[in-house]
Scaffold this active site. Structure first.
Site, PDB file in Angstrom:
ATOM      1  N   HIS A 246       0.989  -1.431  -0.017  1.00 35.96           N
ATOM      2  CA  HIS A 246      -0.045   0.072  -0.072  1.00 35.96           C
ATOM      3  C   HIS A 246       1.093   1.353  -0.023  1.00 35.96           C
ATOM      4  CE1 HIS A 246      -3.998   1.811   0.657  1.00 35.96           C
ATOM      5  NE2 HIS A 246      -3.297   2.955   1.504  1.00 35.96           N
ATOM      6  N   SER A 247       0.666   2.163  -1.203  1.00 38.10           N
ATOM      7  CA  SER A 247       1.353   3.274  -1.078  1.00 38.10           C
ATOM      8  C   SER A 247       0.871   4.503  -0.220  1.00 38.10           C
ATOM      9  CB  SER A 247       1.784   3.686  -2.821  1.00 38.10           C
ATOM     10  OG  SER A 247       2.123   2.863  -3.486  1.00 38.10           O
TER      11      SER A 247
ATOM     12  N   ASP B  55       3.752   7.703 -12.798  1.00 40.17           N
ATOM     13  CA  ASP B  55       3.978   6.801 -11.453  1.00 40.17           C
ATOM     14  C   ASP B  55       5.478   6.570 -11.525  1.00 40.17           C
ATOM     15  OD1 ASP B  55       4.020   5.000  -9.616  1.00 40.17           O
ATOM     16  OD2 ASP B  55       2.403   3.884 -10.483  1.00 40.17           O
TER      17      ASP B  55
ATOM     18  N   GLU C 155       4.368   8.651  -1.246  1.00 37.20           N
ATOM     19  CA  GLU C 155       3.140   9.505  -1.226  1.00 37.20           C
ATOM     20  C   GLU C 155       3.082   9.981  -2.695  1.00 37.20           C
ATOM     21  OE1 GLU C 155       0.350  11.474  -0.770  1.00 37.20           O
ATOM     22  OE2 GLU C 155       0.642  11.084   1.110  1.00 37.20           O
ATOM     23  N   GLY C 156       1.802  10.126  -3.099  1.00 39.16           N
ATOM     24  CA  GLY C 156       1.422  10.738  -4.356  1.00 39.16           C
ATOM     25  C   GLY C 156       2.171   9.944  -5.452  1.00 39.16           C
TER      26      GLY C 156
ATOM     27  N   CYS D 132      -7.837   4.740  -1.723  1.00 34.79           N
ATOM     28  CA  CYS D 132      -6.776   4.387  -0.925  1.00 34.79           C
ATOM     29  C   CYS D 132      -7.280   4.129   0.405  1.00 34.79           C
ATOM     30  CB  CYS D 132      -5.683   5.342  -0.676  1.00 34.79           C
ATOM     31  SG  CYS D 132      -4.958   5.960  -2.353  1.00 34.79           S
TER      32      CYS D 132
ATOM     33  N   THR E  10      -5.535  12.589 -13.389  1.00 29.96           N
ATOM     34  CA  THR E  10      -4.615  12.548 -12.564  1.00 29.96           C
ATOM     35  C   THR E  10      -2.932  12.419 -13.331  1.00 29.96           C
ATOM     36  OG1 THR E  10      -3.818  11.119 -10.716  1.00 29.96           O
ATOM     37  CG2 THR E  10      -5.059  10.130 -12.611  1.00 29.96           C
TER      38      THR E  10
ATOM     39  N   LYS F 136       1.998  -2.873 -10.596  1.00 27.34           N
ATOM     40  CA  LYS F 136       2.497  -3.438  -9.377  1.00 27.34           C
ATOM     41  C   LYS F 136       2.916  -4.871  -9.445  1.00 27.34           C
ATOM     42  CE  LYS F 136       0.407  -1.420  -5.725  1.00 27.34           C
ATOM     43  NZ  LYS F 136      -0.472  -1.224  -4.775  1.00 27.34           N
TER      44      LYS F 136
ATOM     45  N   ARG G 218       6.795   5.221  -8.786  1.00 27.25           N
ATOM     46  CA  ARG G 218       7.096   4.343  -7.647  1.00 27.25           C
ATOM     47  C   ARG G 218       8.143   3.238  -7.964  1.00 27.25           C
ATOM     48  NH1 ARG G 218       1.280   3.003  -5.844  1.00 27.25           N
ATOM     49  NH2 ARG G 218       1.086   3.325  -7.938  1.00 27.25           N
TER      50      ARG G 218
ATOM     51  N   THR H 229      -4.537  -6.254  -5.116  1.00 31.32           N
ATOM     52  CA  THR H 229      -4.238  -4.913  -6.062  1.00 31.32           C
ATOM     53  C   THR H 229      -5.258  -4.802  -7.309  1.00 31.32           C
ATOM     54  OG1 THR H 229      -2.507  -3.768  -7.239  1.00 31.32           O
ATOM     55  CG2 THR H 229      -2.287  -6.058  -7.350  1.00 31.32           C
TER      56      THR H 229
HETATM   57  N1  LIG Z   1       0.130  12.044  -8.081  1.00 35.35           N
HETATM   58  C1  LIG Z   1      -0.916  11.689  -7.566  1.00 35.35           C
HETATM   59  N2  LIG Z   1      -1.105  10.635  -6.868  1.00 35.35           N
HETATM   60  C2  LIG Z   1      -2.143  10.209  -6.345  1.00 35.35           C
HETATM   61  C3  LIG Z   1      -3.384  10.556  -6.788  1.00 35.35           C
HETATM   62  N3  LIG Z   1      -4.246  10.173  -6.075  1.00 35.35           N
HETATM   63  C4  LIG Z   1      -3.686   9.155  -5.502  1.00 35.35           C
HETATM   64  N4  LIG Z   1      -2.370   9.236  -5.335  1.00 35.35           N
HETATM   65  C5  LIG Z   1      -1.402   8.349  -4.717  1.00 35.35           C
HETATM   66  O1  LIG Z   1      -1.435   7.141  -5.315  1.00 35.35           O
HETATM   67  C6  LIG Z   1      -0.998   6.046  -4.641  1.00 35.35           C
HETATM   68  C7  LIG Z   1      -1.969   5.036  -4.849  1.00 35.35           C
HETATM   69  O2  LIG Z   1      -2.026   4.654  -6.039  1.00 35.35           O
HETATM   70  P1  LIG Z   1      -2.986   3.929  -6.804  1.00 35.35           P
HETATM   71  O3  LIG Z   1      -2.957   4.022  -8.089  1.00 35.35           O
HETATM   72  O4  LIG Z   1      -4.432   4.363  -6.192  1.00 35.35           O
HETATM   73  O5  LIG Z   1      -3.200   2.639  -6.191  1.00 35.35           O
HETATM   74  P2  LIG Z   1      -1.982   1.506  -6.477  1.00 35.35           P
HETATM   75  O6  LIG Z   1      -1.326   1.404  -5.066  1.00 35.35           O
HETATM   76  O7  LIG Z   1      -0.986   1.702  -7.562  1.00 35.35           O
HETATM   77  O8  LIG Z   1      -2.964   0.043  -7.073  1.00 35.35           O
HETATM   78  P3  LIG Z   1      -3.849  -0.682  -6.148  1.00 35.35           P
HETATM   79  O9  LIG Z   1      -2.946  -1.689  -5.516  1.00 35.35           O
HETATM   80  O10 LIG Z   1      -4.791  -1.143  -7.241  1.00 35.35           O
HETATM   81  O11 LIG Z   1      -4.480   0.276  -5.105  1.00 35.35           O
HETATM   82  C8  LIG Z   1      -0.765   6.745  -3.296  1.00 35.35           C
HETATM   83  O12 LIG Z   1       0.801   7.246  -3.067  1.00 35.35           O
HETATM   84  C9  LIG Z   1      -1.783   8.047  -3.354  1.00 35.35           C
HETATM   85  O13 LIG Z   1      -1.190   9.140  -2.560  1.00 35.35           O
HETATM   86  C10 LIG Z   1      -3.242  11.812  -7.707  1.00 35.35           C
HETATM   87  O14 LIG Z   1      -4.288  12.404  -8.088  1.00 35.35           O
HETATM   88  N5  LIG Z   1      -2.013  12.195  -8.130  1.00 35.35           N
HETATM   89 ZN   LIG Z   2      -5.339   8.347  -2.016  1.00 32.49          ZN
END
Ligand SMILES: Nc1nc2c(ncn2[C@@H]2O[C@H](COP(=O)(O)OP(=O)(O)OP(=O)(O)O)[C@@H](O)[C@H]2O)c(=O)[nH]1
Ligand SMILES: [Zn+2]
Length: 202
Positions: free
Chosen positions: A51-52, A126, A92-93, A67, A114, A154, A128, A149
């Protein structure tokens, strides 16, 4: 080595009493944690969530994203199973940091999606990196995962690190009028599996 293990303690939650393990990136000082429940030994795949960090969703009840809902559902599922791990990653983000996420949200308030918002700020959609997960799992003796997920990148990233993701478990929670467009963009531009039916692509 991306992270080094620091210490563990108990973490009682409304869902169950977890063990919390702390890790640190020596190069950046970034701190990550893993919450585990039950015995993780053996070949049986472990129910897992990477979880990010999303301060707004995880701690401040934001409905702009999914999230916080996913975090709660993942902890509930692990507790139901009696065995599992949640890695809480400080990225984060999607890796741009909290203040840049606020800048991105500001652009989204004005009509950008986004991905466009990240790009207008000069970031990839992204940023990450999941390398720390391999060290955390190795430290805890976990080799095989049932990963909760909706994000195909990921799954691929973890597999690329040599982590055996034997099953992908959908995590469809928290859809609401405030995140409808965000989820649609995740699906269309980032490739997330967000159909309501139980899909089995991974
Ligand atoms: N830059 C940016 N980051 C975001 C935004 N909304 C959520 N996040 C970040 O996105 C991350 C979560 O990413 P997601 O794509 O929702 O989920 P994921 O973890 O990649 O995929 P899942 O495992 O399916 O949840 C967290 O670090 C959030 O802070 C946005 O609009 N812009
Ligand atoms: Zn979020």
């Amino acid at each position: 080595m991306a992270v080094r293990y620091v210490q563990s303690c108990r973490l009682p939650t409304p869902f169950g009493v977890f063990d919390m393990h702390g890790f640190e990136e020596p190069d950046t000082g970034k701190e990550h944690i893993a919450l585990t429940l039950g015995s993780l030994e053996g070949d049986e795949p472990v129910l897992a969530r990477t979880h990010s960090e999303c301060l707004t969703g995880d701690a401040l009840y934001s409905m702009r994203c999914d999230c916080g809902y996913q975090l709660e559902e993942a902890l509930r599922s692990i507790a139901r199973e009696g065995r599992g791990i949640l890695m809480y990653l400080r990225q984060e983000g999607r890796g741009i940091g909290l203040l840049n996420k606020i800048r991105a949200y500001h652009l989204q308030d004005q009509g950008a999606d986004t991905v466009e918002a990240n790009e207008q700020l000069g970031f990839a959609a992204d940023l990450r990196d999941y390398t720390m997960c391999k060290d955390m799992l190795d430290h805890l003796g976990i080799g095989r995962l049932k990963l909760m997920t909706n994000n195909p990148r990921k799954v691929n990233a973890l597999r690329g690190l040599g982590i055996d993701v034997v099953e992908r478990v959908a995590l469809h929670v928290g859809r609401n009028p405030h995140n409808e467009n965000y989820l649609a963009t995740k699906q269309s531009k980032l490739g997330h599996w967000l159909e309501t039916h139980q899909d089995d692509e991974a």
